[in-house]
Design a protein around this motif. Sequence first.
Motif, mmCIF file in Angstrom:
data_model
loop_
_atom_site.group_PDB
_atom_site.id
_atom_site.type_symbol
_atom_site.label_atom_id
_atom_site.label_comp_id
_atom_site.label_asym_id
_atom_site.label_seq_id
_atom_site.Cartn_x
_atom_site.Cartn_y
_atom_site.Cartn_z
ATOM 1 N N ALA A 27 0.821 -1.203 0.000
ATOM 2 C CA ALA A 27 0.000 0.000 0.000
ATOM 3 C C ALA A 27 0.857 1.255 0.000
ATOM 4 N N TYR A 28 1.982 1.192 0.723
ATOM 5 C CA TYR A 28 2.854 2.367 0.733
ATOM 6 C C TYR A 28 4.309 1.914 0.813
ATOM 7 N N ILE A 29 5.057 2.192 -0.232
ATOM 8 C CA ILE A 29 6.472 1.824 -0.242
ATOM 9 C C ILE A 29 7.352 3.059 -0.403
ATOM 10 N N GLY A 30 6.746 4.235 -0.318
ATOM 11 C CA GLY A 30 7.522 5.456 -0.462
ATOM 12 C C GLY A 30 7.695 5.843 -1.923
ATOM 13 N N ASP A 36 7.970 8.031 -12.720
ATOM 14 C CA ASP A 36 8.468 7.067 -13.706
ATOM 15 C C ASP A 36 9.542 6.168 -13.097
ATOM 16 N N LEU A 37 10.413 6.773 -12.279
ATOM 17 C CA LEU A 37 11.461 5.981 -11.646
ATOM 18 C C LEU A 37 10.865 5.017 -10.628
ATOM 19 N N ASP A 38 9.821 5.437 -9.911
ATOM 20 C CA ASP A 38 9.146 4.541 -8.961
ATOM 21 C C ASP A 38 8.616 3.307 -9.673
ATOM 22 N N HIS A 39 7.974 3.516 -10.826
ATOM 23 C CA HIS A 39 7.420 2.391 -11.589
ATOM 24 C C HIS A 39 8.531 1.454 -12.065
ATOM 25 N N LYS A 40 9.652 2.033 -12.474
ATOM 26 C CA LYS A 40 10.773 1.205 -12.932
ATOM 27 C C LYS A 40 11.336 0.366 -11.790
ATOM 28 N N LEU A 41 11.456 0.973 -10.618
ATOM 29 C CA LEU A 41 12.000 0.237 -9.479
ATOM 30 C C LEU A 41 11.052 -0.863 -9.021
ATOM 31 N N LEU A 42 9.744 -0.589 -9.039
ATOM 32 C CA LEU A 42 8.770 -1.618 -8.660
ATOM 33 C C LEU A 42 8.793 -2.773 -9.652
ATOM 34 N N ALA A 43 8.877 -2.443 -10.952
ATOM 35 C CA ALA A 43 8.946 -3.493 -11.976
ATOM 36 C C ALA A 43 10.228 -4.310 -11.827
ATOM 37 N N GLY A 51 8.888 -13.176 -5.949
ATOM 38 C CA GLY A 51 8.087 -13.676 -4.830
ATOM 39 C C GLY A 51 7.361 -12.569 -4.129
ATOM 40 N N GLU A 52 6.953 -12.858 -2.859
ATOM 41 C CA GLU A 52 6.148 -11.906 -2.113
ATOM 42 C C GLU A 52 6.972 -10.751 -1.539
ATOM 43 N N ASP A 53 8.286 -10.843 -1.638
ATOM 44 C CA ASP A 53 9.134 -9.814 -1.055
ATOM 45 C C ASP A 53 9.375 -8.637 -1.986
ATOM 46 N N ASN A 54 8.695 -8.607 -3.132
ATOM 47 C CA ASN A 54 8.995 -7.563 -4.108
ATOM 48 C C ASN A 54 8.704 -6.166 -3.578
ATOM 49 N N CYS A 55 7.687 -6.015 -2.724
ATOM 50 C CA CYS A 55 7.373 -4.692 -2.189
ATOM 51 C C CYS A 55 8.451 -4.219 -1.217
ATOM 52 N N LEU A 56 8.956 -5.146 -0.399
ATOM 53 C CA LEU A 56 10.042 -4.797 0.494
ATOM 54 C C LEU A 56 11.294 -4.425 -0.296
ATOM 55 N N LEU A 57 11.561 -5.168 -1.350
ATOM 56 C CA LEU A 57 12.720 -4.868 -2.192
ATOM 57 C C LEU A 57 12.562 -3.511 -2.864
ATOM 58 N N ALA A 58 11.358 -3.224 -3.356
ATOM 59 C CA ALA A 58 11.105 -1.925 -3.987
ATOM 60 C C ALA A 58 11.306 -0.792 -2.987
ATOM 61 N N GLU A 59 10.818 -0.981 -1.762
ATOM 62 C CA GLU A 59 10.985 0.045 -0.738
ATOM 63 C C GLU A 59 12.464 0.268 -0.414
#
Length: 370
Positions: A27-30, A36-43, A51-59
């Motif tokens: 819900a919130y990863i900062g 555009d850079l946020d979307h690239k980092l999340l992708a 796996g399920e850790d992608n949000c933690l990795l993105a943050e």
Amino acid sequence: MSSHVKPTKIPQERDFTGGMIHSQSCAYIGSTGERDLDHKLLALSKEISGGEDNCLLAEMLISAVRTSRGAVTEGDFKMMNRSLKEMRIANEVFYPYRNCRKISVFGSARTDPEEPEYKAAVEFSDKMREAGFMTITGAGPGIMAAGNEGAGREDSFGLNINLPFEASANAFIAGDEKLVDFNFFFTRKLSFVKESDAVAAFPGGFGTMDEIFETLTLIQTGKAAIYPLVLIDAKGGKYWKFWQQFVVEHLSRLKLISDEDFSLYKVTDDVDEAVEEVVRFYSNFHSYRYCGDRLVIRMQRQLTEEKMKQLAKDFSDIIKSGTFEQSGPLPAEGDEPELDKLARLVFRHRRRNFGRLRQLIDSINEEGAS
């Protein structure tokens, strides 16, 4: 020397915060401040983690980018990078042994092998190995060497701190794959607390005081899960007795700590008594975890109806509302299926006075489990 420490039949919960760091959300990863850079980092994080850790990795990636672009000096940037690197390396070293119980042994680097404290530390670590515990030390000389000697190389870890005036790791752990070098005391202390199922301290200087008070502070405030802390003298020694006298006459007398805080540690000059203190703590108790406003204590065996009535009578003061209940795993524990077979004691905890929670655990370990 007898057989080496074996993994426990029931896997060990390695979340040293008692469930405070289990939940995660996308819900919130900062933000880096650039959409555009946020979307690239999340992708990228999704592609890398799988796996399920992608949000933690993105943050984490976002934090790294913001750090590199923020009001941070080069020295601070290097410190943050080095800290994360040290934590990663330590995790990789401990991971294969995550289902083995471990005890950290603290004490003076200046204790000579012929001194009774050294011999007591060797005896203690040897007996803890026989009881199924690996030993973690600071890898240096003195009591640290005694801990590694008693446990043996295969059942030892060494968390070495790089200091300009100290020798390299002691001979009992030097060159071992379970030796980790640290530049920072705080990352080293995190590994001690995070990876331990108990702590034993022999006489020592400022470093030993720092380590035991850190442990007591984290447990007393609920920032780390409760585990045994034993303060051990050689037979007839008075080091910890005088320490205890200071705690009683100053901290307790001035009401700077609670009476129940004395339950968080044990002072003894008997090695067998120290071993028993640690082993008894896990005789029925396994681990605990907060699930929302409920505390879930996992146990090897269910409690009898008589024992449940006794707990309700003796420990009503630590319950926020409702009462004690026994149950199977809660839905929030679904990420720990390996612990499903354990019995549960569930209640709404006030999240204060953790000395009383330790007393509850001691009562659970008494007779009264079916």
